[in-house]
Design an enzyme around this catalytic site. Structure first.
Site, PDB file in Angstrom:
ATOM      1  N   HIS A 155      -1.591  -7.933  32.976  1.00 46.36           N
ATOM      2  CA  HIS A 155      -2.773  -7.618  33.780  1.00 46.36           C
ATOM      3  C   HIS A 155      -2.494  -7.689  35.273  1.00 46.36           C
ATOM      4  O   HIS A 155      -3.429  -7.641  36.075  1.00 46.36           O
ATOM      5  CB  HIS A 155      -3.933  -8.544  33.415  1.00 46.36           C
ATOM      6  N   ARG A 378      28.645 -33.328  31.710  1.00 43.13           N
ATOM      7  CA  ARG A 378      28.001 -34.220  30.737  1.00 43.13           C
ATOM      8  C   ARG A 378      26.495 -33.974  30.684  1.00 43.13           C
ATOM      9  O   ARG A 378      25.900 -33.961  29.609  1.00 43.13           O
ATOM     10  CB  ARG A 378      28.296 -35.682  31.097  1.00 43.13           C
ATOM     11  N   LYS A 395      41.618 -44.703  25.652  1.00 44.33           N
ATOM     12  CA  LYS A 395      42.532 -43.795  26.339  1.00 44.33           C
ATOM     13  C   LYS A 395      43.774 -44.575  26.746  1.00 44.33           C
ATOM     14  O   LYS A 395      43.747 -45.806  26.893  1.00 44.33           O
ATOM     15  CB  LYS A 395      41.869 -43.190  27.579  1.00 44.33           C
ATOM     16  N   GLY A 406      34.471 -42.761  29.956  1.00 42.85           N
ATOM     17  CA  GLY A 406      33.705 -41.519  29.848  1.00 42.85           C
ATOM     18  C   GLY A 406      32.723 -41.550  28.691  1.00 42.85           C
ATOM     19  O   GLY A 406      31.606 -41.038  28.792  1.00 42.85           O
TER      20      GLY A 406
END
Length: 487
Positions: A155, A378, A395, A406
């Site tokens: 419209h 992330r 790690k 992490g």
């Protein structure tokens, strides 16, 4: 319906059905004036109140507002005042409502509206989406590059008030001047599942299009939905008047069913927000973020560890979840391999889009810049998901095994963004620490948890059976119970 009360079976069934349509990119939204009203934008009656006064008419006693706009035009022979009111009422850019923001986050590629304001496109752009706005027939011939969403403002738009659909002349000529809009809407009503929000179904254009589609489909239209508040008695309203309005609404609901629109009645407007939140939660919980990294698999052995990770990823795909992974070292390749196996084996049953891999860029100099980019990665992965599973978390640094910070950062981000977190204590390392933390503070992370969920969560702790198949099944039971408890 409050935030803690469960939905009715009817609404739960709708949520499940609409989420399926979202997953298959078959969902669409039709927004009426009610979606903008909570932010102070006027409805049609208020827009034309001054117009009615200028004609010595009472807008509250008028039932045909399109005719009222036409009366004004007949008297003035121009649209100047109508256009001025549109600009005055809708040109200021207001912050979108909660409902707009939730809708903007959902994977909906087609929005339709009769509103002139810019709330929908503002919300979509704030959600990072490229919006292709169509308010003129000529725009239907072009496609915005890399668009995510098409917004059909059938419209008109506040920036072009002279072309807005307002008067009887505009409505009567709509199917000639705006035929491509009618054709496109008819196609969408045939192929997509619409959710009508803030819409009164008093618009003659929409009524005509939906009725025509019903006839074309031999009185078997596609199922659509609308959410509407039950009529309730106003202060000082006579009982007779209230009962009459309830009676009217019951007939409207039956008539909407005739044209394929199933009406969900709620007690409060706030309930609409709760339903939209439930849709978003259910949709996001169909996507599981697998966070993890490992340079060693103590107590596991490399073969069993990789078999377990692949088994978990494969099970998620086979149960029609999507999997998001950041390709963490030692874990990512097994996530990919497990997910791809059913996707490639049965391409008609599973979709490649069920696997979303976002490998972290490694060639970034400077620790600060690298951390900034990693956090953005992330956030992007977490944003896609509703449940996060955490595995291992170690790690190698300077020839020794250390904690993978992490994984911990991804856990914190997942909690911050409202995901349900599932650290698998049986995998050890950071995941075991996180499992212990969640287990000791279970009510914080799962405030409405059932005993069933608590027991299932215990079954993925440090003492759990580490056989790949049994641990995978235990995790899947936790995920399914989370979704069941959240409904």
């Amino acid at each position: 319906m409050s935030g803690s009360r469960k939905f009715s079976k009817e609404i739960r069934a709708f949520v499940q059905s609409y989420v399926e349509e979202l997953i298959n990119d078959n969902a669409a939204i039709f927004a009426g004036a009610g979606l903008s009203a909570s932010l102070g934008y006027v409805n049609w009656k208020e827009l034309l109140r001054g117009i009615a006064e200028g004609l010595n008419l009472d807008v509250d006693r008028e039932t045909n507002l399109v005719a009222l706009a036409q009366y004004h035009f007949n008297e003035r022979r121009n649209r100047t005042e109508l256009s001025r009111r549109i600009v005055a009422e809708f040109s200021d850019i207001r912050a979108p409502s909660k409902n707009h923001r939730i809708l903007a986050r959902l994977p909906i590629s087609a929005y339709w509206t009769t509103n002139y304001d810019k709330l929908i496109e503002t919300a979509l752009r704030s959600a990072g989406k490229i919006v292709d706005v169509k308010y003129d027939v000529a725009q239907l011939k072009t496609t915005a590059p890399n668009r995510d969403v098409v917004l059909y403002k059938m419209h008109g738009d506040v920036d072009h008030p002279d072309d807005a659909v307002l008067t009887k002349d505009d409505y009567e000529g709509y199917f000639r001047k705006h035929e491509p809009f009618v054709t496109t809407l008819s196609g969408h009503l045939t192929s997509k599942t619409f959710l009508f929000l803030g819409f009164s179904f008093s618009d003659p254009n929409i009524d005509y299009v939906m009725s025509r589609v019903r006839v074309m489909l031999h009185n078997a239209p596609k199922q659509h939905y609308c959410i509407m508040r039950r009529e309730r008695r106003n202060e000082s309203e006579q009982e007779e008047s209230f009962e009459y309005r309830k009676h009217q609404q019951s007939f409207l609901v039956k008539d909407l069913s005739r044209i394929g629109v199933h009406t969900l009645l709620v007690d409060e407007y706030e309930d609409i927000t709760l339903i939209l939140k439930a849709i978003e939660r259910e949709y996001r919980q169909r996507t599981v973020f697998i966070s993890g990294s490992a340079d060693e698999f103590k107590k596991w052995g490399n073969a069993d560890a990789h078999k377990f990770v692949a088994s978990l990823s494969r099970s998620l795909i086979e149960r029609h979840y999507s999997v998001v992974t950041g390709f963490g070292r030692g874990v990512g390749p097994s996530v990919i391999a497990g997910a791809l196996e059913p996707i490639l084996r049965e391409r008609l049953r599973y979709r490649q889009s069920q696997l979303i891999a976002r490998p972290f860029p490694i060639a970034i100099e400077g620790r600060r810049e690298r951390e900034k980019i990693y956090r953005a990665y992330r956030k992007q992965m977490v944003k896609m998901s509703g449940i996060a599973v955490f595995l291992f978390g170690n790690k190698q640094e300077d020839k020794r095994i250390d904690r993978a910070d992490g994984v911990e950062k991804e856990f914190e981000l997942a909690v911050e963004k409202g995901l349900r977190v599932v650290p698998v204590g049986a995998t050890g390392y950071v995941a075991e620490e996180l499992w212990t933390h969640v287990n000791e503070n279970f009510e914080t992370y799962y405030p409405d948890a059932t005993e069933a969920l608590k027991n299932l969560f215990s079954a993925i702790g440090p003492s759990a059976d580490r056989s790949p198949e049994k641990l995978t099944e235990a995790i899947m039971k936790v995920i399914e119970q989370i979704r069941k408890d959240d409904r």
